[in-house]
Design an enzyme around this catalytic site. Structure first.
Site, PDB file in Angstrom:
ATOM      1  N   ARG A 370       0.754  -1.463  -0.170  1.00 19.13           N
ATOM      2  CA  ARG A 370      -0.005   0.362   0.074  1.00 19.13           C
ATOM      3  C   ARG A 370       1.038   1.753  -0.020  1.00 19.13           C
ATOM      4  O   ARG A 370       1.745   1.445   1.278  1.00 19.13           O
ATOM      5  CB  ARG A 370      -0.746  -0.030   1.517  1.00 19.13           C
ATOM      6  CG  ARG A 370      -1.776  -1.197   1.815  1.00 19.13           C
ATOM      7  CD  ARG A 370      -3.203  -1.122   0.420  1.00 19.13           C
ATOM      8  NE  ARG A 370      -3.940  -2.186   0.474  1.00 19.13           N
ATOM      9  CZ  ARG A 370      -4.857  -2.381   1.144  1.00 19.13           C
ATOM     10  NH1 ARG A 370      -5.302  -2.112   2.020  1.00 19.13           N
ATOM     11  NH2 ARG A 370      -5.598  -3.618   1.072  1.00 19.13           N
ATOM     12  N   GLU A 372       0.909   4.146   0.953  1.00 15.09           N
ATOM     13  CA  GLU A 372       0.100   5.275   1.646  1.00 15.09           C
ATOM     14  C   GLU A 372       0.907   5.816   2.229  1.00 15.09           C
ATOM     15  O   GLU A 372       1.898   5.153   2.996  1.00 15.09           O
ATOM     16  CB  GLU A 372      -1.263   4.743   2.547  1.00 15.09           C
ATOM     17  CG  GLU A 372      -2.271   4.163   2.007  1.00 15.09           C
ATOM     18  CD  GLU A 372      -2.603   3.240   2.773  1.00 15.09           C
ATOM     19  OE1 GLU A 372      -4.285   4.646   3.571  1.00 15.09           O
ATOM     20  OE2 GLU A 372      -3.232   1.986   3.453  1.00 15.09           O
ATOM     21  N   ARG A 378      -0.189   2.443  12.832  1.00 15.08           N
ATOM     22  CA  ARG A 378      -0.811   1.473  13.384  1.00 15.08           C
ATOM     23  C   ARG A 378      -0.612   0.938  11.050  1.00 15.08           C
ATOM     24  O   ARG A 378      -1.834   0.344  10.856  1.00 15.08           O
ATOM     25  CB  ARG A 378      -2.257   1.679  13.172  1.00 15.08           C
ATOM     26  CG  ARG A 378      -3.301   2.790  13.131  1.00 15.08           C
ATOM     27  CD  ARG A 378      -4.150   3.162  13.409  1.00 15.08           C
ATOM     28  NE  ARG A 378      -5.592   2.366  12.744  1.00 15.08           N
ATOM     29  CZ  ARG A 378      -6.614   2.586  12.295  1.00 15.08           C
ATOM     30  NH1 ARG A 378      -7.006   3.255  11.410  1.00 15.08           N
ATOM     31  NH2 ARG A 378      -7.123   1.807  12.177  1.00 15.08           N
ATOM     32  N   HIS A 379      -0.407   1.437  10.326  1.00 14.30           N
ATOM     33  CA  HIS A 379       0.293   2.091   9.371  1.00 14.30           C
ATOM     34  C   HIS A 379       1.740   0.757   8.576  1.00 14.30           C
ATOM     35  O   HIS A 379       2.229   1.672   9.006  1.00 14.30           O
ATOM     36  CB  HIS A 379      -0.043   2.885   8.480  1.00 14.30           C
ATOM     37  CG  HIS A 379      -1.496   3.586   8.246  1.00 14.30           C
ATOM     38  ND1 HIS A 379      -2.223   3.909   9.508  1.00 14.30           N
ATOM     39  CD2 HIS A 379      -3.062   2.820   7.748  1.00 14.30           C
ATOM     40  CE1 HIS A 379      -3.647   4.412   9.018  1.00 14.30           C
ATOM     41  NE2 HIS A 379      -3.529   3.750   7.953  1.00 14.30           N
ATOM     42  N   GLU A 522      -9.636  -1.454  13.145  1.00 13.90           N
ATOM     43  CA  GLU A 522      -9.942  -1.837  12.103  1.00 13.90           C
ATOM     44  C   GLU A 522      -8.956  -3.248  11.292  1.00 13.90           C
ATOM     45  O   GLU A 522      -7.795  -2.886  11.469  1.00 13.90           O
ATOM     46  CB  GLU A 522     -10.663  -0.724  10.765  1.00 13.90           C
ATOM     47  CG  GLU A 522     -10.955  -2.137   9.540  1.00 13.90           C
ATOM     48  CD  GLU A 522      -9.779  -1.608   8.220  1.00 13.90           C
ATOM     49  OE1 GLU A 522      -9.991  -2.400   7.594  1.00 13.90           O
ATOM     50  OE2 GLU A 522      -9.985  -0.568   8.601  1.00 13.90           O
ATOM     51  N   SER A 525     -11.462  -6.041   6.405  1.00 12.74           N
ATOM     52  CA  SER A 525     -13.252  -5.566   5.301  1.00 12.74           C
ATOM     53  C   SER A 525     -13.055  -6.724   4.861  1.00 12.74           C
ATOM     54  O   SER A 525     -11.981  -7.394   4.366  1.00 12.74           O
ATOM     55  CB  SER A 525     -12.367  -4.582   5.044  1.00 12.74           C
ATOM     56  OG  SER A 525     -11.970  -4.201   3.789  1.00 12.74           O
ATOM     57  N   ARG A 573      -1.424  -5.726  12.327  1.00  9.47           N
ATOM     58  CA  ARG A 573      -2.403  -5.043  13.428  1.00  9.47           C
ATOM     59  C   ARG A 573      -3.045  -6.666  13.874  1.00  9.47           C
ATOM     60  O   ARG A 573      -3.225  -6.139  15.429  1.00  9.47           O
ATOM     61  CB  ARG A 573      -3.418  -4.511  12.320  1.00  9.47           C
ATOM     62  CG  ARG A 573      -3.891  -3.551  12.762  1.00  9.47           C
ATOM     63  CD  ARG A 573      -5.064  -2.739  11.765  1.00  9.47           C
ATOM     64  NE  ARG A 573      -4.350  -1.675  11.383  1.00  9.47           N
ATOM     65  CZ  ARG A 573      -4.469  -1.117  10.250  1.00  9.47           C
ATOM     66  NH1 ARG A 573      -6.098  -1.108  10.337  1.00  9.47           N
ATOM     67  NH2 ARG A 573      -3.725   0.045   9.726  1.00  9.47           N
TER      68      ARG A 573
END
Length: 599
Positions: A370, A372, A378-379, A522, A525, A573
């Site tokens: 990812r 991001e 948390r990333h 989270e 998903s 996570r």
């Protein structure tokens, strides 16, 4: 060097501001090289004056030893007291570790007491049975008291007093045993002196082979607390550097211990996160951090076993793809022989095509990328995905049930089978086992919005995705109301879900999708997928997703595919939240974030 109370830290660049002459000579005698010794000598020449005996004397107004340095440092315990200085490990160049010997000579019946192995290069396969440290003193599996054993382990701590030597040996990070050597009448203390010299010269974290006799003991500071090893012979297998980036003794203290020491004369050192990550292999020797990797492994193993028992098939989808796996700009683009490609954001499209291939269910444990630019606790830019996809009969609740049962199985097994690791981790990072229910706890979107609103979280647009703070608040509210740390938030607004998500039949502004919320965050998903190609193309048009790169994916649905759904979970996570860790990087072996691409 930087002094905090009686501890000093070594750095590549050192500026001395105070110096006692005998401390200079002792530092040199302990093997500290030209950078440290040179800086100290330069200061001494500038500031000291000769007394009538020809020795250096400090001005009476000057204070004891104090050094200023750059940060990011290797520490040794130090005092202005020569007795404490003399206990420091010394350079192998200046002291005798023993002769260099082959392993065959060292392990023979008439081998020397101490020595250094020649580099092991697979020239021999010796009939030496090594004993695991964690078996020593354990009923039913330990060698008998009085038996001679060989162990290979790291040197964790050293204490030498005269000809008496006490050493703590650490094996596989988690298990420790005390080894000792005392003066013997038979040889007049010669072997004890050799062992003492050996351990005075060797550096912490070196790997040694120890041959000794197992004896009963009471050693509360070691995991094997009812036995000790009385040393007969010891040999260096691999010598660690004298100056480590940090000491394990510092790195394995809990935050509570560090804070409690700050008002004392000798406050403990806090090893900073970047320093740990720069030498992550060393940081992973910390028992708690090594145990975290074992917990991560156990989660993957239980995930695989749970789904395999249901008849699911493990797949390995491509990570180099044409276009983007889920659309959007958060992908790492690469050149693929002149064509444009990217690293897969998930195995999503391929595990759906596995449903068209008539697999009874498909799962994957693999890397996810990812792009991001999120520098949060948390990333990560690369993490390990726990994904599965399955056919459904009538309703996506079938998938939610499998997710819940899989996670419940993982959590039960962790508490039943990994108690040793959990105890070690929770000593450094205090936490309690998360709570979860026997049946899935499913919270619909509108119910969640009412719960937040009634507790003071007023949202201007209830169709927007949840923020991190709202997730945590909702997690606390659900825990109080339903008594669980694991729940499913379903019927998400369609506008915030990917193009392949099935819209709700009666209210298309909502979708047949869900987030898996665990301990207020989270962890994954999922959804029922659009398996109808016309509906899928309409959904792409609505969201402005080009269908060109998705041609093969959509074509697989035109050849017939059962209704299906699935989930994508983040391994790191899950581990972070289950163990109550403050940062996801502690749950990753070698973290990849926007600022870190090495080691």
């Amino acid at each position: 060097m930087y002094r905090v109370a009686d501890r000093m830290y070594f750095a590549p660049s050192i500026v001395a501001t105070r110096l006692l002459p005998r401390q200079t000579s002792v530092l040199r005698s302990h093997g500290y090289g030209p950078t440290a010794a040179g800086a100290l000598r330069a200061y001494r020449r500038r500031n000291a004056q000769r007394d009538r005996k020809g020795r250096y004397a400090e001005k009476s107004s000057e204070k004891p030893l104090c050094f200023a340095v750059a940060a990011g440092l290797s520490r040794v315990s130090m005092s202005t007291n020569r007795r404490r200085l003399s206990s420091l490990p010394r350079s192998a160049e200046n002291d005798n570790l023993g002769s260099t010997v082959t392993p065959a000579v060292a392990t023979s019946s008439d081998g020397p007491t101490t020595g250094v192995y020649e580099t092991i290069r697979s020239t021999d396969s010796l009939p030496v049975d090594f004993t695991s440290v964690n078996s020593l003193g354990v009923d039913g599996i330990s060698p008998e008291i009085g038996a001679e054993v060989w162990i290979r382990a790291r040197v964790a701590t050293i204490r030498v007093k005269g000809k008496s030597t006490f050493v703590v040996l650490r094996q596989n990070s988690l298990h420790t045993v005390q080894a000792c050597k005392f003066k013997e009448k038979e040889d007049g203390g010669e072997s004890a002196a050799a062992v003492a010299r050996f351990f005075k010269s060797i550096s912490l974290e070196s790997i040694v082979d120890v041959c000794g006799v197992l004896a009963e003991a009471n050693v509360s500071s070691c995991t094997q607390n009812n036995v000790e090893l009385q040393i007969r012979r010891v040999f260096c297998v691999s010598h660690a550097a004298q100056q480590l980036p940090f000491l394990l003794a510092d790195a394995q203290r809990s935050e509570e211990e560090i804070l409690a020491s700050q008002g004392s004369k000798r406050p403990f050192v806090r090893v900073l996160p970047d320093l740990r990550l720069d030498s992550r292999w060393l940081d992973l020797r910390v028992p708690a951090h090594n145990a975290i990797l074992r917990i991560q492994s156990a989660v993957c193993r239980s995930f695989r076993e749970s789904l395999s028992q249901r008849g699911f098939v493990e797949i390995h989808s491509p990570k180099l793809i044409s276009g983007e796996s889920e659309g959007g700009a958060e992908v790492f683009r690469v050149d693929y022989f002149g064509s444009k490609a990217s690293l897969a954001q998930s195995p999503q499209l391929y595990k759906q095509m596995a449903m068209s291939a008539d697999l009874p269910g498909a799962f994957e444990v693999g890397p996810v990328f990812r792009a991001e630019n999120s520098n949060t606790a948390r990333h990560l830019c690369e993490f390990t995905g726990l994904d599965f996809e399955m056919p459904i009969r009538w309703h996506y609740e079938e998938v939610i049930k499998v997710i819940h049962e899989t996670l419940s199985t993982i959590f039960h097994r962790l508490e039943e089978e990994q108690q040793e690791e959990l105890t070690i981790i929770r000593k450094m990072y205090p936490s309690e086992a998360p709570r979860f229910l026997e049946e899935p706890c499913v919270l619909h979107w509108e119910e969640a919005m009412e719960l937040l609103s009634s507790n003071g979280a007023h949202r201007e647009d209830i169709m927007e995705d949840l923020s991190t703070g709202e997730e945590k608040m909702l997690g606390n509210l659900v825990r109080e109301k339903y008594g669980t740390d694991l729940f499913f938030l379903d019927q998400y607004p369609s506008a915030v879900r990917p193009f392949y998500t099935m819209p709700s039949h009666d209210r298309p502004e909502f979708s047949n999708s869900y987030d898996v919320i665990f301990c207020g965050q989270e962890i994954g998903s999922g959804a029922q997928r659009c398996h109808d190609p016309q509906l899928l193309e309409a959904r792409c048009a609505e969201l402005g997703v080009p269908t060109g790169p998705l041609e093969s994916y959509i074509e697989s649905f035109r050849h017939g595919v059962p209704p299906h759904g699935g989930v994508g979970l983040g391994l790191e996570r899950i581990v972070q939240l289950y163990l109550g860790l403050d940062n996801i990087r502690k749950a990753s072996m070698f973290a990849r974030d926007p600022t870190r691409l090495t080691p």
